[in-house]
Motif scaffolding. Structure first.
Motif, PDB file in Angstrom:
ATOM      1  N   ASN A  16      36.833  81.031  35.496  1.00 57.46           N
ATOM      2  CA  ASN A  16      36.693  79.678  35.998  1.00 57.46           C
ATOM      3  C   ASN A  16      38.037  78.995  36.267  1.00 57.46           C
ATOM      4  OD1 ASN A  16      35.286  77.499  36.872  1.00 57.46           O
ATOM      5  ND2 ASN A  16      34.891  76.684  34.831  1.00 57.46           N
TER       6      ASN A  16
ATOM      7  N   ALA B 107      52.027  78.303  41.914  1.00 59.95           N
ATOM      8  CA  ALA B 107      50.915  78.747  41.069  1.00 59.95           C
ATOM      9  C   ALA B 107      51.314  78.716  39.600  1.00 59.95           C
ATOM     10  CB  ALA B 107      50.472  80.154  41.472  1.00 59.95           C
TER      11      ALA B 107
ATOM     12  N   ARG C 171      49.919  74.507  50.693  1.00 54.31           N
ATOM     13  CA  ARG C 171      49.905  74.300  52.144  1.00 54.31           C
ATOM     14  C   ARG C 171      49.970  72.812  52.462  1.00 54.31           C
ATOM     15  NH1 ARG C 171      50.327  77.988  55.753  1.00 54.31           N
ATOM     16  NH2 ARG C 171      50.285  80.016  54.765  1.00 54.31           N
TER      17      ARG C 171
ATOM     18  N   SER D  63      43.774  79.188  41.499  1.00 58.20           N
ATOM     19  CA  SER D  63      44.245  79.851  42.708  1.00 58.20           C
ATOM     20  C   SER D  63      43.820  79.067  43.941  1.00 58.20           C
ATOM     21  CB  SER D  63      43.763  81.308  42.765  1.00 58.20           C
ATOM     22  OG  SER D  63      42.469  81.411  42.274  1.00 58.20           O
ATOM     23  N   THR D  64      42.623  78.453  43.901  1.00 54.29           N
ATOM     24  CA  THR D  64      42.223  77.605  45.018  1.00 54.29           C
ATOM     25  C   THR D  64      43.206  76.459  45.190  1.00 54.29           C
ATOM     26  OG1 THR D  64      39.985  78.022  44.262  1.00 54.29           O
ATOM     27  CG2 THR D  64      40.238  76.430  46.025  1.00 54.29           C
ATOM     28  N   GLN D  65      43.464  75.788  44.074  1.00 54.38           N
ATOM     29  CA  GLN D  65      44.374  74.652  44.152  1.00 54.38           C
ATOM     30  C   GLN D  65      45.758  75.097  44.610  1.00 54.38           C
ATOM     31  OE1 GLN D  65      44.326  72.534  40.430  1.00 54.38           O
ATOM     32  NE2 GLN D  65      42.522  71.363  41.032  1.00 54.38           N
TER      33      GLN D  65
ATOM     34  N   LEU E 192      40.079  80.897  39.060  1.00 56.36           N
ATOM     35  CA  LEU E 192      39.648  80.617  40.436  1.00 56.36           C
ATOM     36  C   LEU E 192      40.070  79.217  40.861  1.00 56.36           C
ATOM     37  CD1 LEU E 192      36.063  82.134  40.668  1.00 56.36           C
ATOM     38  CD2 LEU E 192      38.117  82.826  41.907  1.00 56.36           C
ATOM     39  N   MET E 193      39.841  78.292  39.935  1.00 59.66           N
ATOM     40  CA  MET E 193      40.190  76.900  40.183  1.00 59.66           C
ATOM     41  C   MET E 193      41.662  76.779  40.541  1.00 59.66           C
ATOM     42  SD  MET E 193      38.528  74.003  39.762  1.00 59.66           S
ATOM     43  CE  MET E 193      38.810  72.287  39.423  1.00 59.66           C
TER      44      MET E 193
ATOM     45  N   LEU F  81      46.537  77.584  46.511  1.00 59.72           N
ATOM     46  CA  LEU F  81      46.510  77.848  47.955  1.00 59.72           C
ATOM     47  C   LEU F  81      46.503  76.555  48.747  1.00 59.72           C
ATOM     48  CD1 LEU F  81      44.105  80.874  48.420  1.00 59.72           C
ATOM     49  CD2 LEU F  81      46.407  80.595  49.381  1.00 59.72           C
ATOM     50  N   VAL F  82      45.570  75.664  48.381  1.00 59.07           N
ATOM     51  CA  VAL F  82      45.395  74.424  49.146  1.00 59.07           C
ATOM     52  C   VAL F  82      46.636  73.558  49.068  1.00 59.07           C
ATOM     53  CG1 VAL F  82      44.088  72.269  49.290  1.00 59.07           C
ATOM     54  CG2 VAL F  82      42.897  74.432  48.931  1.00 59.07           C
TER      55      VAL F  82
END
Lengths: 297, 300
Positions: free
Chosen positions: B78, B106, B92, B84-86, B81-82, B88-89
């Motif tokens: 959990n 990261a 950028r 790595s999403t953050q 994933l949270m 990535l977003v």
């Protein structure tokens, strides 16, 4: 002597017995308004070593809340809109001026009509309810058999539940492990020891709860009419076991409406009404008066 | 009359209600006196009930992890994933934030988000810790504070396990192993004290106001974005950065960021500051809790 703070174990021994001491007890600042309260101790008439449970001028004020869902939202809105919160809470004294000394070897029954405060008194002795005023002294391990299986967790195995319940009663892990075989032996549930409790039938659950509560050898046993369910053979077996525990315990306090059980098991009866002690004495005498009063004779 | 060496309840008890004070004293001294009395009693009860605390913690971990092998994995997947999403977003979105590439970002995010997750989930669990144990509290005597304590301990164990596991995952991405990692246990202890203080307040308030949980959820979300976790403090112009220090959680987050992301030892004053905030919060939480503790059983 009047330096009586919270009586820690060390000074508990000699405070009450010196007789005619007045202690001026005040509400600590943390609990809001100051309430004056004076506890008087009777002169040391009887040996204090015998007293296992001693309640002095115990009072418990109950607040019944009418807003069953207290909400921060409403409280904040009231504050912002400068509304005063409706005064919905009623307070009443569930127990008042209770003086009771239970000595070693006594089996005491609490009788009274519904709402007399019997179970509340039992919970005060068990320290579940903290009294509003008064002084409470207990000596020894207390086992409240107020509701069976208090500390049971349905997801855990029977074995782990034994450990948890033992810990709640103040037994160490090693002590409890040593007592485990006896519990399985008595319940006859050994083959289910590693099964999560949620798969137990209600009868099995009850047997285990009862076995644990009686296995920890309580010094002060508090019983609240919890001995009346299960099949006949269990009731019989349970009765024998509880009599055994009664004999070993320093003191037993029973709440029951079953006057047959009371007169059979208890040497002393305390009659409560509206949170006060009406009468206190040998069981046959008190029961006689109680029955006459209740039946209007 | 001596108390047994073993944690048992055979100790004799005398308690007077209301807890009496000596001769009338100035209010402050009377309060100090009362608090000292509470502390002595609670230390004694901690000794007697540590078996129960241990049982509460182990039963919860047992239920959570042992009965499903994926249990621990989920608590790991959990946040992974949270994050790595953050990562990535946000790498950028705020392109080149503080000159960090996506991998470094990261690691930065991880070092701040892990302690935050511990704080937020501990508080959320503390909130309901008392009402969930209603059955126990109404049937047998237990000091009520063991329930929030057990929740914080459980979260602390989860926190340490996932810290290790996620660090191993981030290692190839540039998380550095250095001696500064040895400071993590100290940082965790300080954060734990801080969290426990807030948890005691949360548990108390929720018992009396059952919608507190909703407020807490929103509050935690806002607090998260106000704390430099997904962004760096240089997000604000230099002359406004001091405002971050008004946030009591920031020193703790900063401690972890320096230890993990910057791989260096934080200055001593930061440890001291965290210690001070932690102790102050804990004391406040303890006082709030103790002032209401006797009412809790009637309000469940």
């Amino acid at each position: 002597m009047p330096t009586s703070n919270l009586q820690t174990n060390a000074d508990a021994a000699d405070s009450p017995a010196r007789g005619d001491v007045r202690i001026d007890a005040r509400e600590p600042k943390l609990h809001g308004p100051v309430v004056r309260h004076i506890a008087e101790f009777p002169a040391a008439g009887r040996s204090r070593d015998e007293a296992v449970v001693r309640l002095q001028n115990i009072g418990l004020k109950f607040t019944s809340y009418h807003d069953s869902h207290p909400s921060l939202k409403r409280a904040l809105l009231n504050l912002v809109l400068r509304r005063s919160a409706p005064a919905t809470n009623k307070t009443f004294w569930a127990l008042q001026g209770i003086d009771l000394t239970i000595r070693q070897g006594e089996r005491v029954a609490l009788v009274g009509t519904n709402g007399a405060g019997k179970s509340t008194l039992l919970k005060v002795i068990a320290r579940i309810y903290e009294p509003t005023v008064g002084r409470l002294t207990t000596r020894g391990r207390i086992a409240p058999m107020i509701e069976m299986g208090a500390g049971f967790h349905p997801e855990l195995t029977g074995r782990r539940n034994i450990q948890l319940n033992g810990a709640l009663m103040g037994m160490s892990r090693a002590e409890m492990t040593a007592r485990e075989p006896a519990i399985w032996d008595w319940t006859g549930l050994a083959e289910f020891a590693d099964l999560p409790l949620k798969y137990y039938s209600s009868g099995m659950f009850q047997r285990l709860a009862f076995a644990i509560a009686t296995e920890v050898e309580p010094e002060i046993l508090l019983v609240d009419e919890s001995l009346n369910a299960g099949d006949a053979s269990f009731v019989d077996k349970a009765k024998r076991r509880i009599l055994d525990v009664f004999d070993k315990a320093k003191a037993v306090i029973v709440v029951s409406h079953d006057l047959g059980i009371v007169s059979e098991l208890c040497t002393r009866t305390v009659w409560l009404d509206h949170g006060r002690i009406v009468a206190d004495g040998p069981t046959p005498e008190i029961l006689d008066r109680y029955v006459r009063a209740v039946t209007g004779g | 009359m001596s108390v047994a060496a073993e944690p048992s309840m055979t100790g004799d008890e005398t308690a007077e209600f209301p807890a009496p004070l000596e001769d009338p004293r100035p209010a402050l001294r009377a309060m100090v006196h009362t608090v000292r009395m509470y502390v002595v009693r609670d230390i004694d009860e901690f000794r007697r009930f540590r078996g129960v605390i241990g049982n509460l913690v182990s039963q919860e971990l047992h239920v959570r992890y042992q009965r499903s092998m994926l249990g621990f994995l989920w608590t790991l997947v959990n946040p992974a994933l949270m994050m790595s999403t953050q990562a990535l977003v946000f790498s950028r979105l705020f392109r080149g934030i503080g000159g960090m590439g996506p991998w470094e970002y990261a690691v930065f995010l991880f070092s701040g988000a892990m302690p935050w997750t511990f704080l937020a989930s501990s508080l959320t669990e503390c909130t309901t810790s008392l009402i969930h144990q209603e059955g126990l509290i109404r049937k047998i005597y237990v000091p009520k504070w063991i329930f929030p304590l057990a929740r914080v301990l459980i979260q602390g164990i989860t926190f340490s396990l996932s810290l290790v596991a996620l660090f191993v995952m981030l290692w190839p991405l540039g998380a550095k192993v250095s001696s500064s990692l040895l400071g993590l246990p100290i940082a965790m202890a300080l954060l734990g004290i801080f969290t426990m203080g807030l948890g005691l307040i949360a548990a108390t308030v929720h018992t009396f106001f059952r919608d507190f949980g909703h407020f807490l959820g929103v509050g935690l979300q806002a607090w998260y974005f106000l704390t430099p976790i997904i962004y760096r403090s240089d997000f604000l112009p230099a002359d406004e950065r001091w405002k971050f220090w008004l946030n009591p959680a920031y020193p703790f987050v900063r401690l972890f960021q320096i230890l993990i992301h910057e791989s260096s030892w934080p200055p001593a004053w930061l440890f001291l500051l965290c210690g001070f905030i932690g102790c102050a919060t804990f004391s406040a939480g303890y006082l709030v809790f103790k002032s209401q503790e006797r009412k809790i059983v009637f309000r469940l």
